[in-house]
Design a protein around this motif. Sequence first.
Motif, mmCIF file in Angstrom:
data_model
loop_
_atom_site.group_PDB
_atom_site.id
_atom_site.type_symbol
_atom_site.label_atom_id
_atom_site.label_comp_id
_atom_site.label_asym_id
_atom_site.label_seq_id
_atom_site.Cartn_x
_atom_site.Cartn_y
_atom_site.Cartn_z
ATOM 1 N N ASN A 336 0.827 -1.214 0.000
ATOM 2 C CA ASN A 336 0.000 0.000 0.000
ATOM 3 C C ASN A 336 0.861 1.264 0.000
ATOM 4 O O ASN A 336 0.555 2.241 -0.679
ATOM 5 C CB ASN A 336 -0.924 0.025 1.217
ATOM 6 C CG ASN A 336 -2.065 -0.958 1.053
ATOM 7 O OD1 ASN A 336 -2.371 -1.370 -0.082
ATOM 8 N ND2 ASN A 336 -2.665 -1.352 2.165
ATOM 9 N N GLN A 337 1.917 1.201 0.808
ATOM 10 C CA GLN A 337 2.775 2.380 0.886
ATOM 11 C C GLN A 337 3.532 2.600 -0.418
ATOM 12 O O GLN A 337 3.729 3.738 -0.841
ATOM 13 C CB GLN A 337 3.755 2.254 2.060
ATOM 14 C CG GLN A 337 3.069 2.333 3.422
ATOM 15 C CD GLN A 337 2.244 3.605 3.590
ATOM 16 O OE1 GLN A 337 2.721 4.691 3.326
ATOM 17 N NE2 GLN A 337 0.998 3.466 3.998
ATOM 18 N N ILE A 338 3.930 1.513 -1.058
ATOM 19 C CA ILE A 338 4.605 1.659 -2.358
ATOM 20 C C ILE A 338 3.645 2.281 -3.360
ATOM 21 O O ILE A 338 4.008 3.158 -4.139
ATOM 22 C CB ILE A 338 5.104 0.295 -2.879
ATOM 23 C CG1 ILE A 338 6.249 -0.210 -2.002
ATOM 24 C CG2 ILE A 338 5.579 0.408 -4.328
ATOM 25 C CD1 ILE A 338 6.667 -1.644 -2.310
ATOM 26 N N SER A 339 2.401 1.853 -3.274
ATOM 27 C CA SER A 339 1.400 2.384 -4.188
ATOM 28 C C SER A 339 1.212 3.885 -3.947
ATOM 29 O O SER A 339 1.071 4.672 -4.887
ATOM 30 C CB SER A 339 0.101 1.606 -4.003
ATOM 31 O OG SER A 339 -0.994 2.386 -4.367
ATOM 32 N N ARG A 340 1.234 4.285 -2.682
ATOM 33 C CA ARG A 340 1.100 5.717 -2.369
ATOM 34 C C ARG A 340 2.297 6.495 -2.900
ATOM 35 O O ARG A 340 2.164 7.561 -3.487
ATOM 36 C CB ARG A 340 0.989 5.904 -0.859
ATOM 37 C CG ARG A 340 -0.227 6.702 -0.472
ATOM 38 C CD ARG A 340 -0.239 6.971 1.008
ATOM 39 N NE ARG A 340 0.331 8.263 1.287
ATOM 40 C CZ ARG A 340 0.655 8.649 2.507
ATOM 41 N NH1 ARG A 340 0.498 7.837 3.529
ATOM 42 N NH2 ARG A 340 1.148 9.838 2.700
ATOM 43 N N LEU A 341 3.468 5.913 -2.661
ATOM 44 C CA LEU A 341 4.701 6.529 -3.143
ATOM 45 C C LEU A 341 4.636 6.713 -4.653
ATOM 46 O O LEU A 341 4.977 7.767 -5.201
ATOM 47 C CB LEU A 341 5.875 5.621 -2.765
ATOM 48 C CG LEU A 341 7.280 6.135 -2.999
ATOM 49 C CD1 LEU A 341 7.505 7.408 -2.225
ATOM 50 C CD2 LEU A 341 8.292 5.078 -2.579
ATOM 51 N N SER A 342 4.136 5.691 -5.295
ATOM 52 C CA SER A 342 4.042 5.714 -6.740
ATOM 53 C C SER A 342 3.109 6.826 -7.216
ATOM 54 O O SER A 342 3.379 7.525 -8.188
ATOM 55 C CB SER A 342 3.570 4.346 -7.191
ATOM 56 O OG SER A 342 3.103 4.408 -8.483
#
Lengths: 511, 138
Positions: A336-342
């Motif tokens: 989820n955090q990677i997705s937000r970062l993305s």
Amino acid sequence: VSQQPQPSSGTDRDEGTQILVVENDPLVLNMLAVLLGSRWTVRIAEGGDAALALARRSTPDLIISDVHMPDVDGITLVRRLRDDPSTQNVPVILVSSQSGERETIAGLEAGADDFLVKPFSARELQVRIQTRLEITAMRRRNARQEAALESLRRHTAWTERLLDSLPVPLLLLEPGQARVLFANAASVALYGHPLPRGLAFDEVASFRAPDAEAGATISGPELAPASADRKIHGRRLLWMTAGGPRWLLADSELIPQYDHYSAVAVLTLRDITELVRHEDDLRLTVRLRDEFLSVASHELRTPISTLTLQTETLLRDGETKPVDERLQKKLLTIRNQISRLSQLVDVLLDVSRLIEGRLNLRTEEVDLASIAAEAIDMLRESAERAGCPIHLNSQQAVPGWWDRLRVGQVVTNLLSNAIKFGPGQPVDVDVETTGDRARLRVRDRGIGVPNEARERIFARFERASAHQGIPGLGLGLWITKQIVDAYGGSIGVDSQVGKGSTFTVELPRMP
Amino acid sequence: MNRQMKHEMNGQMTRHPYILVVEDDPDLRQNLTDILRAEGYVTGAAANGREALAILQTSERPSLIVLDLAMPDMNGWQFRDKQRADLRLIDIPVLVVTANRNLGPNVPGNEVLVKPFGLDEVLEKVKRLSRAQADDRS
């Protein structure tokens, strides 16, 4: 003395001219009064004392006086008249019955203007008076002109002192010719050389247009307009001064001829060299920042790809092999955090692209209502987490020519904001066709936008609620507005602080 | 590995597609080849266009080239120019990997993977492109 006035002497009557006749012999007095009265206004005095009193009360234009009088004689009268400022300039003609050089000289020395010895003809008297009056009038005119010129000189000197006290470089130029009429102290100080009066401006000073305008030389007459429609306003120039090139903001004004003052072109040259330097620094800083944004967002994509793939591989392994529950949960958080970062990287890249003006819209016929429905679907999960049910109100398809992804981004951005700023409250989305435009409305019941922030929130890195601990870069609405602008649409907000906001987007349906 | 071997054992007829991964970032390169190998593909790897060309001179013909665009030495665009100039390589399909979402019609390949991408997306595109190649040949 001839008793009869000469008919030829009675030309134009001049009642405005007062002649004071001083004579103690009543017969002669009467004769003179009649003779002169035919032409001028005559007042009479029978002795020197009376004459002085009359002359002081009302200054005559000329005094004609007998020399021999019992009380105050003519020569004494002249002396007293000359001693009194109110009468010192009154022309005096003395009349004597006996010729004598001594008496004449005494009279002229006392200040008499002319001397007549009896007998004289009426004609001679009139001519002498007339001549004397004309000389006096001429002197008066000269004195007036001299006074006017002196006044002009004093005014000019005063004006120049005022202009010298200004901190702004200012020049007075001859309109159309650009000859220097005056250069104030600030302009001379800026130029570093004298700017002498009368010199053609082109010979002493060299101006250039900014490089952006091919750096052409600007001629003096361009700066000193001969007509009001050639005036310049806030023009940027480069001035080659003794201290090197200086940036100037030039303004010119034409002041037409007035009274004794000839027409002048007023040229003010504000030195903005420091400002321009700061401006350049600022522009460079902004450019470096934008370049950094672009490079950073590109560079971040590769490691994010690796992270995404690794995490997803691990999660997939978890589907087939027995795994640690805790680990699996942590992996989900990581994903989820990677997705937000993305997403954040996407925003940064959008910004750098929008700054460079390359939005690369892929316009095709799409339906705004279904785009809105898709956006709502995508945000369903986070909306539920925030406790924001989203209601879509669209009766039918709203077709138009737009870029599906970009218009989807508009809806998503507005919805994300609605959820972010109005948690726990429902969000309404309306999509409809209004003539040749499509209208999208997103209504939340959140914190609202204060009046003074209503324009500002659409600017880059601006947020209405920076202090409220709600995360974000302050780019969403800016990006949204750029997309809307690219389609010639409009975006606005209607809001009540504490009650909620309604964002309205209108897009032309045809390109 | 096991899976791959099993596939190979299953029959000589279905050769496993060979995929060449050209990517300068070592982690992502490793990552991609790991994922593809786990799916049963045979993989080769190059760190830039020049390396890829060298490999293509000696190795078997790949069913698909996964090509990053921004690379040092020889970038993806330059590699594509060389590939298009070589009749033996010209029709190998290319899956372009890029951080640029806005290439539009200028994509120098058959399809694009825009970074960051997910596992499903990679596998789906690789599968489709490498199979299309296989179908063409049959």
